[in-house]
Enzyme design. Structure first.
Site, PDB file in Angstrom:
ATOM      1  N   LYS A  15     -10.636  11.857   6.850  1.00 17.01           N
ATOM      2  CA  LYS A  15     -10.749  10.552   7.507  1.00 17.01           C
ATOM      3  C   LYS A  15     -11.757  10.526   8.656  1.00 17.01           C
ATOM      4  O   LYS A  15     -12.250   9.460   8.997  1.00 17.01           O
ATOM      5  CB  LYS A  15      -9.389  10.162   8.101  1.00 17.01           C
ATOM      6  CG  LYS A  15      -8.256  10.100   7.099  1.00 17.01           C
ATOM      7  CD  LYS A  15      -8.209   8.758   6.440  1.00 17.01           C
ATOM      8  CE  LYS A  15      -6.921   8.590   5.653  1.00 17.01           C
ATOM      9  NZ  LYS A  15      -6.838   7.238   5.088  1.00 17.01           N
ATOM     10  N   GLN A  57      -8.163  14.870   1.236  1.00 20.31           N
ATOM     11  CA  GLN A  57      -6.880  14.426   1.803  1.00 20.31           C
ATOM     12  C   GLN A  57      -5.683  15.039   1.070  1.00 20.31           C
ATOM     13  O   GLN A  57      -4.738  15.526   1.703  1.00 20.31           O
ATOM     14  CB  GLN A  57      -6.811  12.898   1.728  1.00 20.31           C
ATOM     15  CG  GLN A  57      -5.578  12.287   2.388  1.00 20.31           C
ATOM     16  CD  GLN A  57      -5.589  10.748   2.354  1.00 20.31           C
ATOM     17  OE1 GLN A  57      -6.507  10.125   1.828  1.00 20.31           O
ATOM     18  NE2 GLN A  57      -4.567  10.149   2.930  1.00 20.31           N
ATOM     19  N   THR A 111      -4.293   0.583   5.589  1.00 21.66           N
ATOM     20  CA  THR A 111      -4.794  -0.135   4.414  1.00 21.66           C
ATOM     21  C   THR A 111      -3.924  -1.346   4.134  1.00 21.66           C
ATOM     22  O   THR A 111      -2.697  -1.248   4.084  1.00 21.66           O
ATOM     23  CB  THR A 111      -4.771   0.781   3.185  1.00 21.66           C
ATOM     24  OG1 THR A 111      -5.393   2.000   3.541  1.00 21.66           O
ATOM     25  CG2 THR A 111      -5.496   0.148   2.012  1.00 21.66           C
ATOM     26  N   GLU A 141     -10.852   1.951   2.831  1.00 20.22           N
ATOM     27  CA  GLU A 141      -9.552   1.386   3.155  1.00 20.22           C
ATOM     28  C   GLU A 141      -9.807   0.056   3.859  1.00 20.22           C
ATOM     29  O   GLU A 141     -10.426   0.012   4.926  1.00 20.22           O
ATOM     30  CB  GLU A 141      -8.722   2.353   4.012  1.00 20.22           C
ATOM     31  CG  GLU A 141      -8.268   3.559   3.194  1.00 20.22           C
ATOM     32  CD  GLU A 141      -7.178   4.406   3.851  1.00 20.22           C
ATOM     33  OE1 GLU A 141      -7.003   4.314   5.090  1.00 20.22           O
ATOM     34  OE2 GLU A 141      -6.508   5.161   3.119  1.00 20.22           O
ATOM     35  N   HIS A 195       0.837  -1.206   0.000  1.00 19.67           N
ATOM     36  CA  HIS A 195       0.000   0.000   0.000  1.00 19.67           C
ATOM     37  C   HIS A 195       0.872   1.257   0.000  1.00 19.67           C
ATOM     38  O   HIS A 195       0.679   2.161  -0.813  1.00 19.67           O
ATOM     39  CB  HIS A 195      -0.930  -0.002   1.213  1.00 19.67           C
ATOM     40  CG  HIS A 195      -1.686   1.274   1.396  1.00 19.67           C
ATOM     41  ND1 HIS A 195      -2.678   1.681   0.519  1.00 19.67           N
ATOM     42  CD2 HIS A 195      -1.583   2.264   2.325  1.00 19.67           C
ATOM     43  CE1 HIS A 195      -3.157   2.852   0.922  1.00 19.67           C
ATOM     44  NE2 HIS A 195      -2.515   3.227   2.007  1.00 19.67           N
ATOM     45  N   ARG A 253       3.960  10.595  -5.363  1.00 19.10           N
ATOM     46  CA  ARG A 253       5.285  11.202  -5.288  1.00 19.10           C
ATOM     47  C   ARG A 253       6.165  10.701  -6.415  1.00 19.10           C
ATOM     48  O   ARG A 253       6.032  11.154  -7.565  1.00 19.10           O
ATOM     49  CB  ARG A 253       5.919  10.941  -3.918  1.00 19.10           C
ATOM     50  CG  ARG A 253       5.426  11.871  -2.820  1.00 19.10           C
ATOM     51  CD  ARG A 253       6.237  11.720  -1.540  1.00 19.10           C
ATOM     52  NE  ARG A 253       6.268  10.323  -1.078  1.00 19.10           N
ATOM     53  CZ  ARG A 253       5.355   9.790  -0.275  1.00 19.10           C
ATOM     54  NH1 ARG A 253       4.370  10.509   0.181  1.00 19.10           N
ATOM     55  NH2 ARG A 253       5.425   8.529   0.088  1.00 19.10           N
ATOM     56  N   ASP A 288     -11.686   2.203   6.911  1.00 18.01           N
ATOM     57  CA  ASP A 288     -11.292   3.596   7.174  1.00 18.01           C
ATOM     58  C   ASP A 288     -11.656   4.438   5.945  1.00 18.01           C
ATOM     59  O   ASP A 288     -10.811   4.756   5.115  1.00 18.01           O
ATOM     60  CB  ASP A 288      -9.781   3.632   7.460  1.00 18.01           C
ATOM     61  CG  ASP A 288      -9.269   5.046   7.676  1.00 18.01           C
ATOM     62  OD1 ASP A 288     -10.064   5.913   8.057  1.00 18.01           O
ATOM     63  OD2 ASP A 288      -8.059   5.266   7.462  1.00 18.01           O
TER      64      ASP A 288
HETATM   65 MN    MN Z   1      -6.308   4.101   7.038  1.00 18.44          MN
END
Ligand code: MN
Length: 415
Positions: free
Chosen positions: A253, A240, A349, A199, A133, A142, A233
């Protein structure tokens, strides 16, 4: 593990075999809230059962609205209750079997009761401990060459989440609204999240508190872990992406998380321990551990559109976790942070190495570039309004099956 034979009719694929004996809280038309266990298609009302003094403990602890007080009795007691239940359920001459009117008071069909939130969660922490993950996310947002941040292989990264919006399976919640900054926009906008994600996680529940200044070693961590639940989640990716710099998740979240109602004890999971990841570079001594501390828990995720058929979208496994629960707890407390009974610590996750094992829509559809098809012909990049998402999980080995039941939540349109 000794083979156990129960006189309760037990389907082979039941999550609630004699090897499980989880704990939860139920209610029905006559019962506001009571501690229960489960076997086959039944719940077992422990308050009612203790009217015959089978466990020799004060039965009022079984009439609470959460498991916190029962768990606080400590593992010697809670394990004794679990072992006694297994004993009675395997004893062909048990009074429970012969006294049919008492049987009817203690055993109720799971389909006839409502399961409530199992614990009062004081504090909730979410980790980021699946290497696949973390690598997928790092690659997407990134740099594929440096997907993992320099700290990742040295400590289990985590953040403190919010306990107030953790809900038990079967709930629904509103699509969150918030600030987002579309890539082509100069300034942020406010509105319903367009990239609502899941998640796939599990969480462990703290069973023994510590005081400020105390640390919990990897060796002693299991004494403090009562058991595990499935955990979704829910995450708003557009909120985010804009908000997380530099302190991490916040409003993306904390609007909702879903947990399964049964806490499967660590003792029930012990036969399913497997070897953990080879951790290289080596970790600091406080994070090292001995033995096989990972767990082989098969995990599935399904999406069901409103009035539509359910589609299986993920098949993964807890064994893909890079850090174990014992390491997460040792790290969480290494600075002297105290923990309390009922605290919930989620895995982060869980993704496996194969695309069908990725634990979020973000990864499954690779940020929406590869939509997935549902059985009704519709496509999903993320979660649609009125979709119901269910996580299931189970362990299986040598004829033993220990399952978690369901962790289900429905996304309503924004309020
Ligand atoms: Mn999470």
């Amino acid at each position: 593990m000794k083979k156990l034979n129960t006189w309760i009719p037990d389907k082979e694929d039941s999550d609630f075999s004699i090897y499980n004996i989880p704990f939860g809280i139920y209610s029905d038309a006559n019962v506001k809230h009571r501690v229960c266990s489960a076997i086959g298609e039944y719940i077992i009302d422990l308050f009612e059962l203790e009217s015959r003094d089978v466990f020799d403990i004060n039965r009022s602890v079984f009439e609470r609205e959460s498991l916190n007080d029962f768990i606080s009795l400590g593992k010697p007691t809670t394990n004794k209750v679990r072992a006694k239940l297994q004993e009675i359920l395997c004893d062909d001459s048990s009074f429970l079997k012969s006294d049919t009117s008492f049987f009817g008071k203690v055993f109720k069909k799971q389909s006839a009761v409502k399961m409530l939130m199992p614990v009062k969660v004081g504090d909730y922490t979410d980790f980021y401990s699946s290497i696949d993950h973390a690598t997928n996310i790092g690659t997407m947002i990134r740099d594929p060459k440096n997907a993992l941040m320099p700290n990742w292989k040295h400590l289990p990264v985590g953040y403190h989440g919010r306990a107030s919006s953790i809900c038990v399976s079967g709930h629904s919640f509103y699509r969150p609204k918030g600030q987002q900054k579309p890539a082509d926009a100069e300034v942020p906008v406010y509105g319903p999240s367009k990239l609502l994600d899941i998640e796939l996680e599990t969480a462990f529940v703290i069973g023994k508190q510590t005081q400020m200044g105390d640390t919990v070693s990897t060796d002693k961590a299991d004494d403090h872990i009562f058991g595990m639940v499935l955990f979704n989640d829910w995450s708003a990716r557009d909120i985010q992406t804009w908000e997380y710099v530099p302190l991490g998740p916040f409003l993306a979240k904390n609007f909702a998380s879903t947990v399964s109602p049964w806490i499967v004890t660590l003792e029930a999971l012990e036969p399913f321990r497997v070897k953990g990841y080879v951790q290289d570079p080596p970790l600091l001594p406080y994070l090292q551990y001995k033995g096989d501390r990972n767990l082989d828990i098969h995990l599935d995720v399904y999406i069901k559109p409103q009035n539509g058929e359910e589609t299986h979208i993920i098949g993964s496994n807890y064994k893909y976790m890079y850090y174990t629960m014992e390491q997460q707890l040792a790290h969480h407390t290494v600075n002297g942070c105290n923990i309390n009974v009922g605290d919930m610590m989620a895995s982060g996750t869980i993704s496996g190495p194969q695309p069908g094992e990725f634990g979020s829509m973000m990864e499954l559809t690779w940020r929406g570039t590869k939509p997935i098809k549902l059985k009704d012909g519709s496509e999903r990049k993320f979660i649609n309004d009125n979709d119901t998402v269910t996580i299931k999980g189970y362990c299986k080995k040598d004829g033993m099956r220990v399952g978690f039941g369901e962790c289900t939540g429905t996304l309503l349109p924004a309020k």
